[in-house]
Design a protein around this motif. Structure first.
Motif, PDB file in Angstrom:
ATOM      1  N   MET A 157      10.862 -54.706  28.347  1.00  0.00           N
ATOM      2  CA  MET A 157      10.824 -54.358  26.923  1.00  0.00           C
ATOM      3  C   MET A 157      11.262 -55.512  26.017  1.00  0.00           C
ATOM      4  SD  MET A 157       9.622 -51.314  26.490  1.00  0.00           S
ATOM      5  CE  MET A 157       8.466 -51.859  27.766  1.00  0.00           C
ATOM      6  N   TYR A 158      11.818 -56.547  26.596  1.00  0.00           N
ATOM      7  CA  TYR A 158      12.368 -57.646  25.796  1.00  0.00           C
ATOM      8  C   TYR A 158      11.362 -58.234  24.801  1.00  0.00           C
ATOM      9  CZ  TYR A 158      14.914 -61.934  24.672  1.00  0.00           C
ATOM     10  OH  TYR A 158      15.547 -62.949  24.010  1.00  0.00           O
ATOM     11  N   PRO A 159      10.101 -58.415  25.178  1.00  0.00           N
ATOM     12  CA  PRO A 159       9.137 -58.956  24.191  1.00  0.00           C
ATOM     13  C   PRO A 159       8.928 -58.036  22.984  1.00  0.00           C
ATOM     14  CG  PRO A 159       8.289 -59.173  26.423  1.00  0.00           C
ATOM     15  CD  PRO A 159       9.484 -58.286  26.509  1.00  0.00           C
ATOM     16  N   ARG A 169       7.401 -43.467  26.312  1.00  0.00           N
ATOM     17  CA  ARG A 169       7.121 -43.399  27.743  1.00  0.00           C
ATOM     18  C   ARG A 169       7.590 -44.624  28.520  1.00  0.00           C
ATOM     19  NH1 ARG A 169       1.870 -44.309  25.393  1.00  0.00           N
ATOM     20  NH2 ARG A 169       1.744 -42.048  25.117  1.00  0.00           N
ATOM     21  N   GLU A 170       7.769 -45.760  27.848  1.00  0.00           N
ATOM     22  CA  GLU A 170       8.118 -46.982  28.569  1.00  0.00           C
ATOM     23  C   GLU A 170       9.603 -47.081  28.934  1.00  0.00           C
ATOM     24  OE1 GLU A 170       4.678 -48.039  25.709  1.00  0.00           O
ATOM     25  OE2 GLU A 170       6.562 -46.884  25.641  1.00  0.00           O
ATOM     26  N   ILE A 171      10.443 -46.197  28.403  1.00  0.00           N
ATOM     27  CA  ILE A 171      11.892 -46.377  28.597  1.00  0.00           C
ATOM     28  C   ILE A 171      12.572 -45.117  29.146  1.00  0.00           C
ATOM     29  CG2 ILE A 171      12.204 -48.265  26.961  1.00  0.00           C
ATOM     30  CD1 ILE A 171      12.913 -46.222  24.799  1.00  0.00           C
ATOM     31  N   PRO A 172      12.075 -44.556  30.243  1.00  0.00           N
ATOM     32  CA  PRO A 172      12.661 -43.317  30.761  1.00  0.00           C
ATOM     33  C   PRO A 172      14.046 -43.486  31.365  1.00  0.00           C
ATOM     34  CG  PRO A 172      11.014 -44.151  32.281  1.00  0.00           C
ATOM     35  CD  PRO A 172      10.921 -45.002  31.053  1.00  0.00           C
ATOM     36  N   GLY A 186       7.866 -38.647  26.659  1.00  0.00           N
ATOM     37  CA  GLY A 186       6.904 -39.674  27.029  1.00  0.00           C
ATOM     38  C   GLY A 186       5.571 -39.552  26.320  1.00  0.00           C
ATOM     39  N   ASN A 187       5.577 -38.961  25.140  1.00  0.00           N
ATOM     40  CA  ASN A 187       4.326 -38.740  24.403  1.00  0.00           C
ATOM     41  C   ASN A 187       3.982 -39.887  23.458  1.00  0.00           C
ATOM     42  OD1 ASN A 187       6.719 -37.533  23.093  1.00  0.00           O
ATOM     43  ND2 ASN A 187       5.323 -37.157  21.381  1.00  0.00           N
ATOM     44  N   LEU A 188       4.899 -40.851  23.304  1.00  0.00           N
ATOM     45  CA  LEU A 188       4.672 -41.973  22.398  1.00  0.00           C
ATOM     46  C   LEU A 188       4.764 -43.286  23.157  1.00  0.00           C
ATOM     47  CD1 LEU A 188       7.001 -40.894  19.436  1.00  0.00           C
ATOM     48  CD2 LEU A 188       4.517 -40.589  19.562  1.00  0.00           C
ATOM     49  N   SER A 189       4.175 -44.336  22.568  1.00  0.00           N
ATOM     50  CA  SER A 189       4.321 -45.681  23.106  1.00  0.00           C
ATOM     51  C   SER A 189       5.302 -46.445  22.235  1.00  0.00           C
ATOM     52  CB  SER A 189       2.966 -46.396  23.135  1.00  0.00           C
ATOM     53  OG  SER A 189       3.104 -47.643  23.802  1.00  0.00           O
ATOM     54  N   ILE A 190       5.880 -47.484  22.785  1.00  0.00           N
ATOM     55  CA  ILE A 190       7.020 -48.158  22.167  1.00  0.00           C
ATOM     56  C   ILE A 190       6.727 -48.667  20.748  1.00  0.00           C
ATOM     57  CG2 ILE A 190       6.624 -50.545  22.915  1.00  0.00           C
ATOM     58  CD1 ILE A 190       9.900 -48.563  23.288  1.00  0.00           C
ATOM     59  N   GLY A 191       5.488 -48.968  20.447  1.00  0.00           N
ATOM     60  CA  GLY A 191       5.166 -49.478  19.117  1.00  0.00           C
ATOM     61  C   GLY A 191       4.778 -48.405  18.118  1.00  0.00           C
ATOM     62  N   ALA A 205      10.992 -53.573  18.039  1.00  0.00           N
ATOM     63  CA  ALA A 205      10.565 -52.185  17.841  1.00  0.00           C
ATOM     64  C   ALA A 205      11.781 -51.300  17.570  1.00  0.00           C
ATOM     65  CB  ALA A 205       9.819 -51.677  19.072  1.00  0.00           C
ATOM     66  N   ASN A 206      11.648 -50.397  16.617  1.00  0.00           N
ATOM     67  CA  ASN A 206      12.775 -49.538  16.251  1.00  0.00           C
ATOM     68  C   ASN A 206      13.267 -48.697  17.418  1.00  0.00           C
ATOM     69  OD1 ASN A 206      14.519 -48.267  14.107  1.00  0.00           O
ATOM     70  ND2 ASN A 206      13.437 -46.470  14.872  1.00  0.00           N
ATOM     71  N   ALA A 207      12.348 -48.290  18.288  1.00  0.00           N
ATOM     72  CA  ALA A 207      12.730 -47.454  19.429  1.00  0.00           C
ATOM     73  C   ALA A 207      13.724 -48.150  20.344  1.00  0.00           C
ATOM     74  CB  ALA A 207      11.492 -47.054  20.219  1.00  0.00           C
ATOM     75  N   LEU A 208      13.780 -49.486  20.300  1.00  0.00           N
ATOM     76  CA  LEU A 208      14.672 -50.238  21.173  1.00  0.00           C
ATOM     77  C   LEU A 208      15.966 -50.637  20.485  1.00  0.00           C
ATOM     78  CD1 LEU A 208      11.950 -52.465  22.847  1.00  0.00           C
ATOM     79  CD2 LEU A 208      13.158 -50.524  23.880  1.00  0.00           C
ATOM     80  N   ASN A 209      16.128 -50.215  19.241  1.00  0.00           N
ATOM     81  CA  ASN A 209      17.369 -50.481  18.519  1.00  0.00           C
ATOM     82  C   ASN A 209      18.383 -49.394  18.874  1.00  0.00           C
ATOM     83  OD1 ASN A 209      19.163 -51.667  16.639  1.00  0.00           O
ATOM     84  ND2 ASN A 209      18.566 -50.124  15.113  1.00  0.00           N
TER      85      ASN A 209
END
Length: 298
Positions: free
Chosen positions: A224-226, A40-43, A63-68, A230-234
């Motif tokens: 999202m940088y911090p 949900r954090e990266i639409p 958007g059903n999951l959170s980044i972690g 997280a794999n979702a940001l790879n």
């Protein structure tokens, strides 16, 4: 028999617009099979369906999951099959669409029954990955499971890390759980592929990246940088902007790299999807033809 209409194609081809019109015409819903759009954090960077688009047609797994959150193709297979049991009570046809090849294959063909990873093992492996990097994970996998190491995409941290987790959790090789047997489904599967000329695809991708930047992708990436580990940001878009924040590229260079790497990912998707002989290919502009195809007798 009930039918799952699977609409696939490379990034930027226009799947969302086709799905919306097709779903409206058929009076049905859409199951999202883009693994990044679930966070949900990266639409913006994932081109997730907008609130307006979701009002037009009901979407699931957006958007059903959170980044972690941890999620994988096997979990998606189980969740979608359970959802379809409910959806098929009210719909003869349900649409599933997305560009995540493994997620699409998991629902259509099934995925190997891989054991659940022990939570403590996952924590330890991720701690080691964050401290020593992907090279250390590759060396560990080569020692634990040389057979899988020989074929895995060694540039994909998710694949490498998951295999290491399975080896450590079970005491067996990851390869020993890979049977690749196609599972039977209790519904028909109709696969529709969308494609365009390569030059047109690249132009659409470049325009979409520019639009994402105008819509706030830079600010989204900063937020999202911090959580960059997280794999979702790879994934394309965030990796390049994170490198910009680290001083490796100017912003213009980062945007150019996003476009180039998205072209590269687009080619990879096309190669994967073109191997599937069950897919019938259409131009995204031929929605009438696509809808007529969904009514053809089995």
């Amino acid at each position: 028999m009930k039918t799952l209409i699977v609409i696939i194609g490379p990034t930027g081809v226009g799947k969302t617009a086709v799905c919306l019109e097709t779903a409206e015409r058929l009076g049905t819903v859409v199951i999202n099979a883009d693994s990044r759009q679930m966070f949900r954090e990266i639409p913006i960077g994932t081109a997730a369906p907008t609130a307006e688009e979701q009002r037009r047609v009901k979407h699931y797994f957006v958007g059903n999951l959170s980044i972690g959150d941890y999620y994988n193709a096997s979990m998606f297979e189980n969740d979608v099959l359970g959802l379809l049991d409910t959806l098929f009570k009210e719909n003869d046809r349900v649409i599933m669409s997305g560009g995540s090849m493994m997620y699409v294959d998991a629902v259509c063909n099934g995925i190997d029954d891989i054991p659940t990873v022990d939570g403590e093992v996952r924590r330890q492996v991720m701690e080691e990955y964050e401290r020593y990097g992907l090279d250390a994970m590759r060396l560990k996998l080569e020692r634990l499971d040389p057979e899988y190491y020989a074929i895995v995409d060694r540039q994909n941290p998710k694949r490498v890390i998951h295999a290491v987790e399975i080896c450590l959790s079970t005491g067996k090789t990851y390869s020993s759980f890979r049977t690749s047997k196609r599972k039977k489904r209790h519904f028909n599967i109709l696969k529709i592929g969308l494609t365009r000329e390569r030059s047109e695809l690249y132009s659409r991708i470049d325009s979409r990246v520019d639009r994402m930047m105008a819509d706030g992708l830079l600010e989204e990436a900063k937020a999202m940088y911090p959580y960059r580990a997280a794999n979702a940001l790879n994934t394309v878009g965030y990796k390049e902007l994170f490198a910009h924040f680290d001083g490796q590229y100017t912003l213009d260079e980062a945007v150019a790299r996003i476009k180039y790497n998205t072209h590269k990912y687009c080619r990879k998707q096309l190669t994967w999807f073109k191997r599937d002989k069950d897919v019938r290919w259409f131009s995204p502009g031929n929605v009438e033809e696509i809808i007529n195809y969904t009514y053809e007798p089995d």
